[in-house]
Design a protein around this motif. Structure first.
Motif, PDB file in Angstrom:
ATOM      1  N   UNK A 196       0.812  -0.952   0.006  1.00 25.21           N
ATOM      2  CA  UNK A 196      -0.028  -0.049  -0.034  1.00 25.21           C
ATOM      3  C   UNK A 196       0.872   1.293  -0.011  1.00 25.21           C
ATOM      4  N   UNK A 197       0.206   2.518  -0.003  1.00 26.05           N
ATOM      5  CA  UNK A 197       1.185   3.464  -0.653  1.00 26.05           C
ATOM      6  C   UNK A 197       1.602   4.106   0.729  1.00 26.05           C
ATOM      7  N   UNK A 198       2.318   5.449   0.998  1.00 33.81           N
ATOM      8  CA  UNK A 198       3.362   6.184   1.821  1.00 33.81           C
ATOM      9  C   UNK A 198       2.601   7.392   1.580  1.00 33.81           C
ATOM     10  N   UNK A 199       1.599   7.594   2.235  1.00 29.26           N
ATOM     11  CA  UNK A 199       1.102   9.572   2.308  1.00 29.26           C
ATOM     12  C   UNK A 199       2.036  10.254   2.089  1.00 29.26           C
ATOM     13  N   UNK A 200       2.884  11.473   1.144  1.00 22.26           N
ATOM     14  CA  UNK A 200       4.158  12.564   2.328  1.00 22.26           C
ATOM     15  C   UNK A 200       3.180  13.878   2.225  1.00 22.26           C
ATOM     16  N   UNK A 201       3.403  13.831   3.345  1.00 24.63           N
ATOM     17  CA  UNK A 201       3.449  15.339   3.475  1.00 24.63           C
ATOM     18  C   UNK A 201       3.975  16.466   3.713  1.00 24.63           C
ATOM     19  N   UNK A 202       4.660  17.536   2.290  1.00 24.03           N
ATOM     20  CA  UNK A 202       5.695  17.870   2.371  1.00 24.03           C
ATOM     21  C   UNK A 202       5.364  19.441   2.412  1.00 24.03           C
ATOM     22  N   UNK A 203       5.981  19.878   3.213  1.00 21.82           N
ATOM     23  CA  UNK A 203       5.760  21.114   4.865  1.00 21.82           C
ATOM     24  C   UNK A 203       4.061  21.498   4.804  1.00 21.82           C
ATOM     25  N   UNK A 204       3.425  20.494   5.818  1.00 18.64           N
ATOM     26  CA  UNK A 204       2.318  21.098   5.648  1.00 18.64           C
ATOM     27  C   UNK A 204       1.847  22.066   6.783  1.00 18.64           C
ATOM     28  N   UNK A 205       1.257  22.565   6.506  1.00 19.76           N
ATOM     29  CA  UNK A 205       1.322  23.646   8.021  1.00 19.76           C
ATOM     30  C   UNK A 205       0.018  23.893   8.955  1.00 19.76           C
ATOM     31  N   UNK A 206      -0.981  23.157   8.383  1.00 16.10           N
ATOM     32  CA  UNK A 206      -2.275  23.206   9.810  1.00 16.10           C
ATOM     33  C   UNK A 206      -2.482  22.146  10.140  1.00 16.10           C
TER      34      UNK A 206
ATOM     35  N   UNK B  85      -0.249  26.141   1.414  1.00 17.51           N
ATOM     36  CA  UNK B  85      -0.521  27.995   0.664  1.00 17.51           C
ATOM     37  C   UNK B  85       1.110  28.083  -0.370  1.00 17.51           C
ATOM     38  N   UNK B  86       1.520  26.680  -0.255  1.00 11.86           N
ATOM     39  CA  UNK B  86       3.012  26.979  -1.799  1.00 11.86           C
ATOM     40  C   UNK B  86       3.084  26.028  -2.006  1.00 11.86           C
ATOM     41  N   UNK B  87       2.300  25.020  -1.821  1.00  9.71           N
ATOM     42  CA  UNK B  87       2.179  24.336  -2.966  1.00  9.71           C
ATOM     43  C   UNK B  87       3.458  22.976  -2.240  1.00  9.71           C
TER      44      UNK B  87
ATOM     45  N   UNK C  85     -10.626  27.988 -12.716  1.00 12.46           N
ATOM     46  CA  UNK C  85     -11.211  28.859 -11.679  1.00 12.46           C
ATOM     47  C   UNK C  85     -11.211  28.674 -10.288  1.00 12.46           C
ATOM     48  N   UNK C  86     -11.192  27.217  -9.829  1.00  9.06           N
ATOM     49  CA  UNK C  86     -11.203  27.096  -8.998  1.00  9.06           C
ATOM     50  C   UNK C  86     -10.051  27.201  -8.022  1.00  9.06           C
ATOM     51  N   UNK C  87      -9.269  27.285  -7.244  1.00  7.01           N
ATOM     52  CA  UNK C  87      -8.585  27.564  -6.959  1.00  7.01           C
ATOM     53  C   UNK C  87      -7.559  26.199  -6.205  1.00  7.01           C
ATOM     54  N   UNK C  88      -7.737  25.784  -5.619  1.00  8.85           N
ATOM     55  CA  UNK C  88      -7.470  24.380  -4.881  1.00  8.85           C
ATOM     56  C   UNK C  88      -8.468  23.586  -4.209  1.00  8.85           C
ATOM     57  N   UNK C  89      -8.199  22.586  -3.848  1.00  8.10           N
ATOM     58  CA  UNK C  89      -8.725  21.604  -3.276  1.00  8.10           C
ATOM     59  C   UNK C  89      -8.581  22.217  -1.609  1.00  8.10           C
ATOM     60  N   UNK C  90      -8.921  21.405  -0.417  1.00  6.01           N
ATOM     61  CA  UNK C  90      -8.369  20.870   0.577  1.00  6.01           C
ATOM     62  C   UNK C  90      -7.291  19.838   0.366  1.00  6.01           C
ATOM     63  N   UNK C  91      -6.397  19.966   1.829  1.00  6.46           N
ATOM     64  CA  UNK C  91      -5.205  18.553   1.399  1.00  6.46           C
ATOM     65  C   UNK C  91      -5.907  17.448   1.922  1.00  6.46           C
TER      66      UNK C  91
END
Length: 272
Positions: free
Chosen positions: A119-129, A214-216, A236-242
Motif C-alpha cells: 500500500x502507498x505511503x502518503x507524504x505531506x510536504x511541509x504542511x502547515x495546518x 499555501x505554497x504547494x 477558476x477553482x484555486x485548489x482543494x483542501x489538503x
C-alpha cells in the motif's frame, strides 16, 4: 505499524492522577473516546485513561465499540469532571482522555522502508495546518496506507494532530523525515501542471506527495518526484483542501487496483 489488540491495562490500585503525571511528559494524549477506541484496537500501550463519566463512556463502548469494551472497562478511572478538564487543552464531549506510548521510531521507519510494499505511503510536504494533518492520517489509516510522512517543521504527533486523527496514528506508521530520507518507491507528486490522474494507475509502492496548503510542493520534493499528477478541477477553482486531495488520490489508487483491507469499524465509521 502496531498490530491489533488492546495494550496493557491500568493497575486498579494505582492513583490515576499520579500515573498520569508520571507519564504525561513522554506519552501521546488521546483526546476523546474515539481516539482511545482506535488506539486500543491497533495495539497501543495505554498506561492510564480517565473519564468524567465512566458509565456513559462504557455505554458508548457497548454501542459503538464492543470489541474494546472490556479493555476500556479495565482501563477507565472516573475522576471529577473538573479534574478531567484540567488534564486536556480543550474538554472533549465524551469526557474521555488517555495517555499512550508513542510507537518506536525504529519500528515505524522499518515499516516505511519495507519492500515490496502493498500500500502507498502518503507524504505531506511541509504542511502547515495541524487539523489537516490529522485528517490525512485518519484517511490513510482508513485506506490501510503503509504510513504518513511529513517534511518540514510540523510535528505529526502534536496533540492537535492526534485529536484530528482520532487516535489512528496507531494504525499506520507516522513519522517526520527530510525529503532525502523518504522511503524507496516512485514518487507521484500532486501538482496542477501534472498529468490527469484519471489516466494513471498508481502502483501499490507509490509515495503520494502533496504540497503545503499555501505554497504547494517544495523545490526539493519536486526534484525528487518521478511523476507529476493533477486532480480534475473546474477552471477558476484555486485548489482543494489538503485532506480532500489525499482522499481523492487514495480513492483513485484503491479503485484502480489497490485494496482497502478489513476495516474494524462499522460501514461509514463513527463520529470522533
Amino acid at each position: 505499524m502496531t498490530g491489533p489488540g488492546p495494550g496493557p491495562t491500568l493497575d486498579p490500585d494505582a492513583d490515576p492522577l499520579a500515573v498520569w503525571r508520571r507519564h504525561a511528559g513522554a506519552c501521546v494524549l488521546l483526546d476523546g473516546f474515539h481516539a482511545l477506541k482506535h488506539a486500543l484496537r491497533f495495539g497501543a500501550e495505554v498506561p492510564v485513561a480517565v473519564t468524567g463519566d465512566r458509565a456513559a463512556a462504557l455505554a458508548l463502548a457497548e454501542e459503538l465499540a464492543p470489541d474494546v469494551r472490556d479493555a476500556m472497562d479495565a482501563l477507565l478511572a472516573e475522576v471529577p469532571r473538573e479534574t478531567y478538564a484540567s488534564l486536556v487543552p480543550r474538554p472533549h464531549p465524551t469526557a474521555v482522555a488517555a495517555l499512550a506510548v508513542r510507537p518506536s521510531r525504529t519500528a515505524n521507519l522499518r515499516a516505511l522502508a519495507h519492500t515490496p510494499r502493498r500500500t502507498p505511503v502518503v507524504v505531506l510536504d511541509q504542511p502547515r495546518n495541524l487539523g489537516n494533518a490529522g485528517a490525512v492520517i485518519r484517511l490513510a489509516a482508513g485506506f490501510a496506507a503503509t504510513g504518513v510522512v511529513t517534511t518540514g517543521t510540523l510535528d505529526p504527533w502534536h496533540p492537535t494532530v492526534v485529536r484530528g486523527g482520532a487516535g489512528l496514528h496507531f494504525a499506520t506508521a507516522v513519522e517526520r523525515l527530510d525529503v532525502g530520507e523518504l522511503p524507496p518507491g516512485p514518487v507521484f507528486a500532486l501538482d496542477p501542471e501534472g498529468g490527469d490522474i484519471r489516466g494513471l494507475r498508481l502502483p501499490d509502492d507509490a509515495l503520494l506527495a502533496f504540497g503545503s496548503e499555501r505554497s504547494g510542493l517544495s523545490r526539493e520534493l519536486r526534484a525528487r518526484a518521478d511523476h507529476l499528477v493533477a486532480l480534475p478541477m473546474r477552471p477558476q477553482v484555486s485548489s482543494y483542501n489538503l485532506a480532500t486531495s489525499v482522499a481523492m488520490t487514495l480513492y483513485h489508487w484503491s479503485a484502480t487496483g489497490g485494496a482497502v483491507q478489513g476495516s474494524q469499524d462499522r460501514p461509514g465509521g463513527d463520529t470522533p
